[in-house]
Design an enzyme around this catalytic site. Structure first.
Site: not given
Length: 376
Positions: A271, A309, A311
């Site tokens: 994380d 990408c 996205c």
């Protein structure tokens, strides 16, 4: 329950089953500090961008809206509408960051809220009670994150205290479940390995907490200013003594290169606030390196942030438009940038898993470990 599916060197490919779903590992946990990603993303945005686990902050949620209020509202899953696993930290790192406002004893830590200055006490029992109210999938045991570098004697005493605190966390979690006081009766408990950069302390502490038969084990107290080579060395020192049949979590790490290096050393979970924080300042991760969208050279660039990408930002908008949004201080620019970076991180971990599945992780490592941390 963690199942090791495949291993290449010390790099591990596995599955981690929880009451809120099964996670394919290695995996990156997207940080939703107060129940939301900074930059305007919701739980639904996380799901759309390949996130498997959401991480929330015990300390901040305890202050507002209050863990008891979250419990009254059905727990974090119902509150945020995130359906997958949620990990809550113990509050230990926040206490560490409030070093000028805290006092540590065997019982726990007394400190002052960064919001209004009110006096707060948190120990192992209080941390477990708060996390039981939040109803997360995983509760982190309460620990002390010691400043690095630290004096050996203090680091040793802190390790021993943290081990005692983990034992108290385990006892308190069992009590809360037995009495029906936990929102999630299947909540898991992870212990945290400490010991600064002292090999013997790290090893002894890991051996001690490994005997507690916890649900998972984290390496804490790294990525707090020490050279990255030192961090990698400590991971390798600790890894040898971590239970092979339990999931492993490296807390607060890090850059794409950090993650690839740490996967290579046997870590399963990560994380970090870095992808969202960097995105809010216009620093974007791509498969060619790190791009600063505010640079003048992108003023008329009609291409996507990253042609590789998929996205929402890269599918629909140009570098020129995103740069304009940042220059005009439009909140949409921040949202699209954060969405891009989180999508990149989740895609990175998916590609790492695929490389492990296909036995080509070393090739992946050689190609990307340095490249992805390089500024364009």
């Amino acid at each position: 329950m963690y199942q090791l599916l495949k291993q290449q060197g010390t790099a591990r490919r596995g599955e981690w089953a929880t009451v809120h779903g099964t996670v394919q590992t290695p995996a990156f946990m997207n940080v939703a500090t107060a129940g939301a990603i900074k930059g305007g993303l919701s739980a639904f945005d996380l799901a759309a961008n390949g996130c498997q686990v959401m991480l929330c902050n015990t300390y901040h949620l305890h202050l507002r809206p209050g863990d008891k209020n979250v419990a009254r509202l059905g727990g974090l899953h119902r509150f945020t509408r995130w359906e997958g696993p949620i990990l809550t930290d113990s509050g230990g790192f926040q206490v560490f960051s409030l070093s000028k406002l805290r006092r540590i004893t065997e019982e726990g830590v007394t400190f002052r809220s960064h919001l209004d200055g009110r006096r707060i006490f948190m120990g192992p029992e209080e941390s477990m009670q708060i996390q039981a109210n939040l109803g997360s999938t995983v509760a982190m045991a309460f620990d002390e994150c010691v400043e690095n570098p630290a004096e050996y004697a203090y680091a040793k005493a802190s390790c021993e205290r943290t081990a005692r605190w983990i034992g108290r966390c385990k006892t308190e979690m069992a009590r809360l479940k037995h009495e029906g006081a936990a929102v999630n009766a299947g909540q898991l408990l992870f212990g945290i390995n400490q010991g600064c950069c002292f090999d013997d302390l790290r090893i002894e502490h890991m051996k001690t907490i490994a005997q507690m038969d916890l649900d998972g084990y984290a390496i804490g107290g790294l990525a707090v200013g020490e050279p990255k080579e030192e961090m990698y060395r400590i991971i390798s020192v600790v890894e040898e003594h971590m239970p092979k049949d339990k999931i492993r979590y490296l807390m607060g790490v890090g850059t794409p290169g950090n993650i690839i290096e740490s996967v290579r050393r046997g870590v399963d979970l990560f994380d970090c606030v870095m992808p969202s924080r960097n995105a809010r300042h216009g620093h974007l991760n791509t498969w060619q390196g790190i791009l600063n969208i505010k640079n003048a050279k992108y003023e008329l660039d009609e291409g996507p942030v990253d042609p590789a990408c998929s996205c929402e930002c890269c599918r629909n908008f140009s570098r020129a438009y995103l740069r304009h949004l940042f220059k005009a201080d439009e909140i949409l620019g921040m949202r699209l940038a954060v969405m891009h970076n989180l999508h990149f991180y989740n895609t990175l971990l998916r590609r790492i898993r695929e490389a492990l599945d296909e036995g080509r992780f070393e090739d992946f490592y050689r190609r990307y470990a340095e490249l992805l941390d390089t500024r364009i």
